[in-house]
Design a protein around this motif. Structure first.
Motif, mmCIF file in Angstrom:
data_model
loop_
_atom_site.group_PDB
_atom_site.id
_atom_site.type_symbol
_atom_site.label_atom_id
_atom_site.label_comp_id
_atom_site.label_asym_id
_atom_site.label_seq_id
_atom_site.Cartn_x
_atom_site.Cartn_y
_atom_site.Cartn_z
ATOM 1 N N ASN A 111 0.838 -1.188 0.000
ATOM 2 C CA ASN A 111 0.000 0.000 0.000
ATOM 3 C C ASN A 111 0.883 1.251 0.000
ATOM 4 O O ASN A 111 1.861 1.332 0.739
ATOM 5 C CB ASN A 111 -0.892 -0.019 1.256
ATOM 6 C CG ASN A 111 -1.996 0.998 1.186
ATOM 7 O OD1 ASN A 111 -1.912 1.977 0.445
ATOM 8 N ND2 ASN A 111 -3.039 0.768 1.964
ATOM 9 N N THR A 112 0.532 2.243 -0.825
ATOM 10 C CA THR A 112 1.347 3.460 -0.868
ATOM 11 C C THR A 112 0.944 4.451 0.211
ATOM 12 O O THR A 112 1.547 5.518 0.317
ATOM 13 C CB THR A 112 1.244 4.135 -2.251
ATOM 14 O OG1 THR A 112 -0.134 4.401 -2.536
ATOM 15 C CG2 THR A 112 1.834 3.241 -3.329
ATOM 16 N N ILE A 113 -0.080 4.120 1.011
ATOM 17 C CA ILE A 113 -0.451 4.933 2.171
ATOM 18 C C ILE A 113 0.005 4.166 3.414
ATOM 19 O O ILE A 113 -0.511 3.086 3.711
ATOM 20 C CB ILE A 113 -1.972 5.187 2.240
ATOM 21 C CG1 ILE A 113 -2.509 5.676 0.889
ATOM 22 C CG2 ILE A 113 -2.268 6.159 3.366
ATOM 23 C CD1 ILE A 113 -1.887 6.955 0.392
ATOM 24 N N PRO A 114 0.981 4.684 4.152
ATOM 25 C CA PRO A 114 1.514 3.930 5.291
ATOM 26 C C PRO A 114 0.455 3.644 6.356
ATOM 27 O O PRO A 114 -0.442 4.465 6.608
ATOM 28 C CB PRO A 114 2.605 4.861 5.845
ATOM 29 C CG PRO A 114 2.980 5.734 4.689
ATOM 30 C CD PRO A 114 1.712 5.932 3.918
ATOM 31 N N ALA A 115 0.577 2.488 6.984
ATOM 32 C CA ALA A 115 -0.314 2.123 8.078
ATOM 33 C C ALA A 115 -0.165 3.110 9.230
ATOM 34 O O ALA A 115 0.935 3.527 9.573
ATOM 35 C CB ALA A 115 0.001 0.701 8.554
ATOM 36 N N ARG A 116 -1.283 3.508 9.808
ATOM 37 C CA ARG A 116 -1.348 4.393 10.971
ATOM 38 C C ARG A 116 -0.820 5.805 10.691
ATOM 39 O O ARG A 116 -0.435 6.534 11.604
ATOM 40 C CB ARG A 116 -0.624 3.792 12.181
ATOM 41 C CG ARG A 116 -1.122 2.404 12.559
ATOM 42 C CD ARG A 116 -0.651 1.984 13.939
ATOM 43 N NE ARG A 116 -1.074 0.639 14.262
ATOM 44 C CZ ARG A 116 -2.303 0.280 14.632
ATOM 45 N NH1 ARG A 116 -3.236 1.195 14.716
ATOM 46 N NH2 ARG A 116 -2.584 -0.989 14.909
ATOM 47 N N LEU A 117 -0.805 6.185 9.407
ATOM 48 C CA LEU A 117 -0.343 7.534 9.076
ATOM 49 C C LEU A 117 -1.179 8.580 9.801
ATOM 50 O O LEU A 117 -2.406 8.578 9.738
ATOM 51 C CB LEU A 117 -0.433 7.765 7.562
ATOM 52 C CG LEU A 117 -0.103 9.181 7.073
ATOM 53 C CD1 LEU A 117 1.364 9.521 7.335
ATOM 54 C CD2 LEU A 117 -0.440 9.320 5.589
ATOM 55 N N ASP A 118 -0.519 9.503 10.489
ATOM 56 C CA ASP A 118 -1.197 10.611 11.163
ATOM 57 C C ASP A 118 -1.057 11.890 10.348
ATOM 58 O O ASP A 118 -2.036 12.532 10.014
ATOM 59 C CB ASP A 118 -0.626 10.830 12.566
ATOM 60 C CG ASP A 118 -1.412 11.867 13.351
ATOM 61 O OD1 ASP A 118 -2.417 11.473 13.975
ATOM 62 O OD2 ASP A 118 -1.058 13.068 13.309
ATOM 63 N N HIS A 119 0.193 12.267 10.039
ATOM 64 C CA HIS A 119 0.386 13.431 9.180
ATOM 65 C C HIS A 119 1.768 13.449 8.558
ATOM 66 O O HIS A 119 2.668 12.724 8.973
ATOM 67 C CB HIS A 119 0.107 14.734 9.926
ATOM 68 C CG HIS A 119 1.074 15.097 11.010
ATOM 69 N ND1 HIS A 119 1.031 14.584 12.285
ATOM 70 C CD2 HIS A 119 2.129 15.971 11.014
ATOM 71 C CE1 HIS A 119 1.977 15.120 13.031
ATOM 72 N NE2 HIS A 119 2.672 15.955 12.278
#
Length: 210
Positions: A2-10
């Protein structure tokens, strides 16, 4: 991956010239970042854009209305030559437990400290975060954040430019991936000098910041 990291906050887009970077972001994307607030005593302020999925982009730079801080401004913004995607944050379910587990796994995320920001409406937000990892100070490894009882910035009616991808290059991608795994997250990373790139879906089409 996935190109959106897990647990991304900001994601932090740091700049030595906040007003100019906000104007450039607006010109390139067609979206006007919302004023976030002032980091009292640290000499910085920010503007924010939602990324979707409970995450946001923080454009952070010096606050000309504050006196010079006692120490260096966060993220070394005064030493930057221009705006740059500098680092990112994840929000684990258990901040202290994740720090302990990471240290047991051979990576020290740094000490946990308290921060605050005064929003334009006068509300004071308080949160906890780690102060930078060792031995990975490059920013490629995220710092950890816990908003506690504070309302999350992404839930404050921000303008939104959905995040399409966050990618990076690193001198040793495998070693970086191992550290990210210890923290319970991931990142698409290739071999090269330490650097980030994030691409946003905007009214003007995909726009990449690095």
């Amino acid at each position: 991956m996935n190109t959106i990291p897990a647990r991304l906050d900001h994601i932090v887009l740091a700049t030595p010239e906040l007003a100019a970077t906000v104007a450039e972001f607006t010109r390139r994307t067609g979206v006007v970042p919302a004023p976030g607030g002032v980091h009292l005593g640290h000499g910085t302020r920010n503007h924010l854009v939602g990324l979707g999925g409970g995450a946001y982009l923080e454009i952070l730079g010096p606050d000309p209305d504050q006196p010079e801080p006692v120490g260096p401004r966060p993220f070394g913004v005064d030493g930057l030559a221009g705006a740059r995607v500098l680092t990112w944050a994840i929000s684990p379910v258990d901040l202290d437990g994740t720090v302990a587990a990471a240290r047991a796994g051979g990576y020290d995320p740094g000490d946990v400290r308290e921060m605050s920001r005064r929003r334009p409406d006068g509300t004071l937000l308080r949160w906890r975060l780690t102060d930078g990892g060792r031995p990975h100070p490059s920013g490629l490894v995220p710092f950890l954040i816990d908003w506690g009882a504070a309302p999350h910035p992404s839930a404050s009616g921000l303008p939104v430019t959905p995040l399409r991808e966050l990618t990076a290059t690193a001198p040793d991608p495998g070693e970086l991936r191992a550290v990210l795994s210890v923290l319970g997250t991931d990142l698409r990373v290739g071999e090269g000098p330490a650097a980030f790139s994030c691409t946003l879906d905007t009214p003007k089409g995909p726009v990449t910041f690095g």
